[in-house]
Design an enzyme around this catalytic site. Sequence first.
Site, PDB file in Angstrom:
ATOM      1  N   HIS A  76      12.729 -60.930 -67.007  1.00 14.50           N
ATOM      2  CA  HIS A  76      11.396 -60.321 -67.070  1.00 14.50           C
ATOM      3  C   HIS A  76      10.589 -60.744 -65.846  1.00 14.50           C
ATOM      4  O   HIS A  76      10.440 -61.931 -65.578  1.00 14.50           O
ATOM      5  CB  HIS A  76      10.661 -60.755 -68.337  1.00 14.50           C
ATOM      6  N   TYR A 205       0.962 -60.256 -74.946  1.00  8.32           N
ATOM      7  CA  TYR A 205       0.110 -61.293 -75.541  1.00  8.32           C
ATOM      8  C   TYR A 205      -1.223 -60.643 -75.892  1.00  8.32           C
ATOM      9  O   TYR A 205      -1.839 -59.995 -75.051  1.00  8.32           O
ATOM     10  CB  TYR A 205      -0.133 -62.428 -74.539  1.00  8.32           C
ATOM     11  N   PRO A 297       3.076 -73.018 -78.651  1.00  9.95           N
ATOM     12  CA  PRO A 297       4.082 -72.159 -78.009  1.00  9.95           C
ATOM     13  C   PRO A 297       3.516 -71.022 -77.164  1.00  9.95           C
ATOM     14  O   PRO A 297       4.265 -70.306 -76.520  1.00  9.95           O
ATOM     15  CB  PRO A 297       4.889 -71.613 -79.187  1.00  9.95           C
ATOM     16  N   LYS A 301       6.483 -73.161 -73.252  1.00 12.95           N
ATOM     17  CA  LYS A 301       6.843 -74.324 -72.439  1.00 12.95           C
ATOM     18  C   LYS A 301       7.722 -75.349 -73.158  1.00 12.95           C
ATOM     19  O   LYS A 301       8.327 -76.202 -72.508  1.00 12.95           O
ATOM     20  CB  LYS A 301       5.554 -75.039 -71.985  1.00 12.95           C
ATOM     21  N   TYR A 389       3.124 -69.760 -65.732  1.00 11.15           N
ATOM     22  CA  TYR A 389       4.001 -69.173 -66.754  1.00 11.15           C
ATOM     23  C   TYR A 389       5.465 -69.252 -66.315  1.00 11.15           C
ATOM     24  O   TYR A 389       6.338 -69.611 -67.109  1.00 11.15           O
ATOM     25  CB  TYR A 389       3.604 -67.713 -67.021  1.00 11.15           C
TER      26      TYR A 389
HETATM   27  P1  FAS Z   1      14.469 -80.213 -81.663  1.00 12.08           P
HETATM   28  O1  FAS Z   1      13.401 -80.530 -82.652  1.00 12.08           O
HETATM   29  O2  FAS Z   1      14.853 -78.809 -81.375  1.00 12.08           O
HETATM   30  O3  FAS Z   1      15.803 -81.017 -82.006  1.00 12.08           O
HETATM   31  C1  FAS Z   1      15.768 -82.333 -82.520  1.00 12.08           C
HETATM   32  C2  FAS Z   1      17.027 -82.538 -83.355  1.00 12.08           C
HETATM   33  O4  FAS Z   1      17.043 -83.896 -83.818  1.00 12.08           O
HETATM   34  C3  FAS Z   1      17.062 -81.641 -84.586  1.00 12.08           C
HETATM   35  O5  FAS Z   1      18.293 -80.962 -84.655  1.00 12.08           O
HETATM   36  C4  FAS Z   1      16.887 -82.612 -85.746  1.00 12.08           C
HETATM   37  O6  FAS Z   1      17.597 -82.222 -86.897  1.00 12.08           O
HETATM   38  C5  FAS Z   1      17.452 -83.903 -85.160  1.00 12.08           C
HETATM   39  N1  FAS Z   1      16.903 -85.107 -85.798  1.00 12.08           N
HETATM   40  C6  FAS Z   1      15.617 -85.334 -86.163  1.00 12.08           C
HETATM   41  N2  FAS Z   1      15.509 -86.567 -86.724  1.00 12.08           N
HETATM   42  C7  FAS Z   1      16.760 -87.116 -86.713  1.00 12.08           C
HETATM   43  C8  FAS Z   1      17.297 -88.350 -87.168  1.00 12.08           C
HETATM   44  N3  FAS Z   1      16.505 -89.276 -87.723  1.00 12.08           N
HETATM   45  N4  FAS Z   1      18.627 -88.579 -87.002  1.00 12.08           N
HETATM   46  C9  FAS Z   1      19.413 -87.645 -86.391  1.00 12.08           C
HETATM   47  N5  FAS Z   1      18.965 -86.445 -85.952  1.00 12.08           N
HETATM   48  C10 FAS Z   1      17.654 -86.191 -86.115  1.00 12.08           C
HETATM   49  N6  FAS Z   1       9.144 -73.562 -77.702  1.00 12.08           N
HETATM   50  C11 FAS Z   1       9.003 -72.487 -76.898  1.00 12.08           C
HETATM   51  O7  FAS Z   1       9.171 -72.633 -75.672  1.00 12.08           O
HETATM   52  N7  FAS Z   1       8.682 -71.248 -77.427  1.00 12.08           N
HETATM   53  C12 FAS Z   1       8.527 -71.067 -78.785  1.00 12.08           C
HETATM   54  O8  FAS Z   1       8.250 -69.957 -79.240  1.00 12.08           O
HETATM   55  C13 FAS Z   1       8.685 -72.156 -79.661  1.00 12.08           C
HETATM   56  N8  FAS Z   1       8.560 -71.990 -81.026  1.00 12.08           N
HETATM   57  C14 FAS Z   1       8.712 -73.092 -81.843  1.00 12.08           C
HETATM   58  C15 FAS Z   1       8.601 -72.986 -83.253  1.00 12.08           C
HETATM   59  C16 FAS Z   1       8.742 -74.112 -84.088  1.00 12.08           C
HETATM   60  C17 FAS Z   1       8.621 -73.972 -85.600  1.00 12.08           C
HETATM   61  C18 FAS Z   1       8.989 -75.374 -83.514  1.00 12.08           C
HETATM   62  C19 FAS Z   1       9.125 -76.614 -84.397  1.00 12.08           C
HETATM   63  C20 FAS Z   1       9.114 -75.496 -82.129  1.00 12.08           C
HETATM   64  C21 FAS Z   1       8.984 -74.354 -81.295  1.00 12.08           C
HETATM   65  N9  FAS Z   1       9.130 -74.443 -79.906  1.00 12.08           N
HETATM   66  C22 FAS Z   1       8.989 -73.384 -79.076  1.00 12.08           C
HETATM   67  C23 FAS Z   1       9.444 -75.669 -79.284  1.00 12.08           C
HETATM   68  C24 FAS Z   1      10.924 -75.869 -79.464  1.00 12.08           C
HETATM   69  O9  FAS Z   1      11.627 -74.807 -78.888  1.00 12.08           O
HETATM   70  C25 FAS Z   1      11.228 -77.204 -78.864  1.00 12.08           C
HETATM   71  O10 FAS Z   1      10.601 -77.363 -77.601  1.00 12.08           O
HETATM   72  C26 FAS Z   1      12.706 -77.470 -78.731  1.00 12.08           C
HETATM   73  O11 FAS Z   1      13.301 -77.277 -79.981  1.00 12.08           O
HETATM   74  C27 FAS Z   1      12.864 -78.895 -78.210  1.00 12.08           C
HETATM   75  O12 FAS Z   1      14.159 -79.251 -78.377  1.00 12.08           O
HETATM   76  P2  FAS Z   1      14.525 -80.752 -78.800  1.00 12.08           P
HETATM   77  O13 FAS Z   1      13.741 -81.706 -77.967  1.00 12.08           O
HETATM   78  O14 FAS Z   1      16.007 -80.795 -78.771  1.00 12.08           O
HETATM   79  O15 FAS Z   1      13.963 -80.956 -80.281  1.00 12.08           O
HETATM   80  C1  PHB Z   2       9.458 -66.202 -78.489  1.00 12.88           C
HETATM   81  O1  PHB Z   2      10.076 -65.194 -78.135  1.00 12.88           O
HETATM   82  O2  PHB Z   2       9.790 -66.878 -79.491  1.00 12.88           O
HETATM   83  C2  PHB Z   2       8.258 -66.634 -77.687  1.00 12.88           C
HETATM   84  C3  PHB Z   2       8.031 -66.060 -76.455  1.00 12.88           C
HETATM   85  C4  PHB Z   2       6.914 -66.463 -75.710  1.00 12.88           C
HETATM   86  C5  PHB Z   2       6.052 -67.411 -76.232  1.00 12.88           C
HETATM   87  C6  PHB Z   2       6.294 -67.997 -77.485  1.00 12.88           C
HETATM   88  C7  PHB Z   2       7.404 -67.592 -78.220  1.00 12.88           C
HETATM   89  O3  PHB Z   2       4.949 -67.791 -75.510  1.00 12.88           O
END
Ligand code: FAS
Ligand code: PHB
Length: 400
Positions: A76, A205, A297, A301, A389
């Site tokens: 994109h 957005y 989100p 980032k 961005y």
């Molecule tokens: P994660 O949280 O993905 O992974 C951590 C892992 O550690 C998990 O698998 C968990 O099960 C494990 N863990 C936790 N405690 C533990 C323990 N005690 N023992 C062993 N394992 C354990 N980012 C974006 O850029 N765009 C988005 O739209 C977006 N939407 C999101 C929506 C939600 C609901 C959430 C929670 C996050 C969102 N994020 C988004 C951010 C997300 O993408 C994170 O930045 C990304 O998952 C980060 O990855 P990790 O650091 O690996 O953490």
């Molecule tokens: C998504 O596709 O999940 C998404 C994309 C852009 C954002 C947040 C979430 O800023």
Amino acid sequence: MTIPHTTQVAIIGAGPSGLLLGQLLHKAGIDAVILERQTGDYVLGRIRAGVLEQVCIDLLDEAGVGERMHAEGLVHGGFDLLFNGQRHRIDMHALTGGHNVMVYGQTEVTRDLMHAREAAGLPTVYEAMNVQVHGFDSTTPSVTYEKDGQKHTLRCDFIAGCDGFHGVCRASVPRNAIAEYEKVYPFGWLGLLSDTPPVHDELIYVNSPRGFALCSQRSKTRSRYYLQVPLTDRIEEWTDDAFWQELKLRLDAPAREHLVTGPSIEKSIAPLRSFVTEPMRFGRLFLAGDAAHIVPPTGAKGLNLAATDVKYLSEGLIGHYQGQSDTDLDAYSDRCLRRIWKAERFSWWFTSLMHQFPEDSPITAKFQNAELDYIVHSQAGSLTMAENYVGLPLDFGQPR
Ligand code: FAS
Ligand code: PHB
């Protein structure tokens, strides 16, 4: 697979941070064991990020897992801002001298990393329960965990806390050794995933008087939509029809006409917060990704910051094992935080610009519309949106 009781790096968490770190260390001949408390399918079932910065794309290529991303990901060059009933495109490609973003779901990134790890026969313990980290203020840290009722001890040189916001690693750091900065937003994002064609070929957005909305996508046949909702809303209250109805009320006429609705294949409400831990290193324990920071989100980032942390941490560990130098390890926390705070600032700013805040008076909507009107009609305003961005250069603002 026999799980070793000794390794060089113990990685806690098999999300994108832990898996990407494991892959980069493997490429450098450094042993690591990943301990994950959930099953692999559970990890894959969490629907999260969708937009990758060039830095993240390059890292996935460096890790040797970029093939499917390049084949299936969507490049994109811009996105739309919809406010006051008018749509305006931010031409990131032109404004930033050719930089783009890639739309490729975090689920697919995680799947590619899991497959690469399995193919290389690298040790990952899923359903590792009661993980605890020990002795990270010494030179002989260890991790204990339970698997199938058996207690295990993993001795290691370093521990990588890649266990997300609710993980055990940050929680194990003495409170007087850590500073935590947090801002909780008074609303959440209700997300819906559907096997329907995206409403537009790029993201939209939306700043609407009814609240923020985002039209995103995962492929030409799979869409991801978000609605700002009150923190008190529960997912059971939102039928698919109610979601589509509300989304239409926040879109402009062309988008309403093009919107293809259909059954949700996933629906969830995520809270929004800004959160940063300082520092990110505690002796032989290093925090990376959501374990150390959370962004709303809006700026897409979260996953991208996790990737940069992992890049810096892998460089530090490789320097330790190959270059007999801890210079990069010692610089890890400062290097990450310099980039993290700029992404936190952008994510907070973009969130404040696009959402309706309960405590706001009508003048705030006027300020928001004026700022958006300035951004889309100013070269400087559009550039600041675009360059943040697509992601600031890795060496941006780093001391020479
Ligand atoms: P994660 O949280 O993905 O992974 C951590 C892992 O550690 C998990 O698998 C968990 O099960 C494990 N863990 C936790 N405690 C533990 C323990 N005690 N023992 C062993 N394992 C354990 N980012 C974006 O850029 N765009 C988005 O739209 C977006 N939407 C999101 C929506 C939600 C609901 C959430 C929670 C996050 C969102 N994020 C988004 C951010 C997300 O993408 C994170 O930045 C990304 O998952 C980060 O990855 P990790 O650091 O690996 O953490
Ligand atoms: C998504 O596709 O999940 C998404 C994309 C852009 C954002 C947040 C979430 O800023």
